[in-house]
Design an enzyme around this catalytic site. Structure first.
Site, PDB file in Angstrom:
ATOM      1  N   ASP A  86      11.638  22.893  36.248  1.00 30.21           N
ATOM      2  CA  ASP A  86      10.912  24.151  36.107  1.00 30.21           C
ATOM      3  C   ASP A  86       9.417  23.889  36.195  1.00 30.21           C
ATOM      4  O   ASP A  86       8.937  22.834  35.791  1.00 30.21           O
ATOM      5  CB  ASP A  86      11.266  24.853  34.795  1.00 30.21           C
ATOM      6  CG  ASP A  86      10.973  24.014  33.558  1.00 30.21           C
ATOM      7  OD1 ASP A  86       9.825  24.044  33.074  1.00 30.21           O
ATOM      8  OD2 ASP A  86      11.888  23.316  33.089  1.00 30.21           O
ATOM      9  N   ASP A 175      11.804  33.160  28.285  1.00 33.57           N
ATOM     10  CA  ASP A 175      11.338  31.936  27.622  1.00 33.57           C
ATOM     11  C   ASP A 175      10.748  32.339  26.282  1.00 33.57           C
ATOM     12  O   ASP A 175       9.681  32.943  26.224  1.00 33.57           O
ATOM     13  CB  ASP A 175      10.301  31.256  28.518  1.00 33.57           C
ATOM     14  CG  ASP A 175       9.588  30.092  27.836  1.00 33.57           C
ATOM     15  OD1 ASP A 175       9.950  29.736  26.699  1.00 33.57           O
ATOM     16  OD2 ASP A 175       8.652  29.538  28.459  1.00 33.57           O
ATOM     17  N   GLU A 177       9.718  30.824  22.531  1.00 31.26           N
ATOM     18  CA  GLU A 177       9.488  29.594  21.782  1.00 31.26           C
ATOM     19  C   GLU A 177       8.373  29.808  20.760  1.00 31.26           C
ATOM     20  O   GLU A 177       8.052  30.949  20.424  1.00 31.26           O
ATOM     21  CB  GLU A 177       9.191  28.432  22.730  1.00 31.26           C
ATOM     22  CG  GLU A 177       8.073  28.714  23.746  1.00 31.26           C
ATOM     23  CD  GLU A 177       7.961  27.608  24.793  1.00 31.26           C
ATOM     24  OE1 GLU A 177       7.302  26.598  24.466  1.00 31.26           O
ATOM     25  OE2 GLU A 177       8.498  27.753  25.910  1.00 31.26           O
TER      26      GLU A 177
END
Length: 287
Positions: A86, A175, A177
């Site tokens: 990625d 995503d 986090e």
């Protein structure tokens, strides 16, 4: 490491210095071309601006909070794994043909963050990966303190996070986090679950696909209460820099993707798809 907990060990000191210069240049260009492009608006009212979207990518907060390890739990991958990686604009120009020649077959790339930031290299990465033969997908870096999940999903889908059944496009990915000043972005576990549900449902409504979720077991447990609410539909992209993936978040009996290292033979982070290439094609085609 900056005060947001981002790992700074991706290269030597000279490389970091060059990267910093490049980042400042890129930021100046962004502000000149599109004032406000590097900060997130709050279209639903309230919220906080994005601290530094130019420094956010898949895993940018992981090593500072969880480090790297030489071992882990007993989750066993399938016999066959497909290599991938990625990237974001942090990697600069990617040699897609070279990465394909080295064995990578899929890639996720940053498209958006918040409701105003678009990765300046996304278009080049998306086109370059396609032309080189990759199965690729786009991801959105979540900032749950800046606007609603639905608002960020709308922005993401409108700027690269769509999906088509062409055998080349992976499900859109969230995503999620560690936050820059608060592990859970200042949200309670209940509020975080609400935010994720809002994002996931909006992406599904706009694309017909359930989004892949990228996270770590530690973050997920801390910030969602280790909910299993998404495991039936959303593929798991687990982040753990170790020789074994370790325990997974609740409900998921296996991972679909594993980000196992933040450097290696390919540009950016090093990833596995938990299966053969035929399985990756099935995922891309929603079969």
């Amino acid at each position: 490491m900056d005060n947001a907990g981002h790992d700074s060990r991706r290269g030597s000191a000279p490389r970091r210095a060059l990267a910093a210069i490049g980042t400042l240049t890129a930021l100046l260009a962004l502000f000149v071309a599109a004032p406000g492009a590097a900060t997130a608006a709050s279209p639903s009212g309230g919220g906080s601006p994005i601290a530094h979207p130019e420094l956010d990518w898949m895993g940018s907060t992981i090593t500072a909070h969880e480090g790297r390890s030489s071992g882990g739990g007993a989750v066993t991958p399938n016999a066959a794994q497909t290599l991938g990686f990625d990237v974001s604009h942090y990697q600069g120009t990617v040699n897609w043909a070279g990465a394909y020649a080295n064995g990578a077959r899929f890639a996720y790339m940053k498209a958006t963050e918040g409701t105003t930031f678009r990765d300046p290299n996304f278009s080049a990465n998306y086109t370059g990966s396609y032309n080189a033969g990759f199965i690729r997908g786009a991801y959105h870096f979540a900032t749950p303190n800046s606007s609603t999940g639905a608002a960020q999903a709308d922005y993401f889908v409108a700027h690269g996070g769509g999906w088509s059944k062409d055998g080349k496009t992976l499900p859109p990915m969230l995503d999620i986090e560690y936050g820059p000043s608060s592990t859970c972005w200042g949200l309670s576990q209940a509020a975080m679950r609400t935010w994720i549900t809002s994002f996931i449902n909006e992406v599904h409504a706009k694309t017909t696909r359930w989004a892949t979720i990228y996270t770590t077991t530690n973050w997920w447990t801390t910030c969602t209460g280790n909910t299993s609410a998404y495991s039936a539909n959303d593929p798991l992209f687990i982040a753990r820099y170790a020789s074994s993936v370790g325990a997974l978040p609740a409900g998921w009996p296996f991972y679909t993707f594993w980000q196992h290292a933040d450097s290696g033979v390919f540009p950016g982070d090093q990833d596995y798809f938990n299966g053969a290439l035929s399985g990756l094609l099935n995922l891309a085609n929603n079969t």
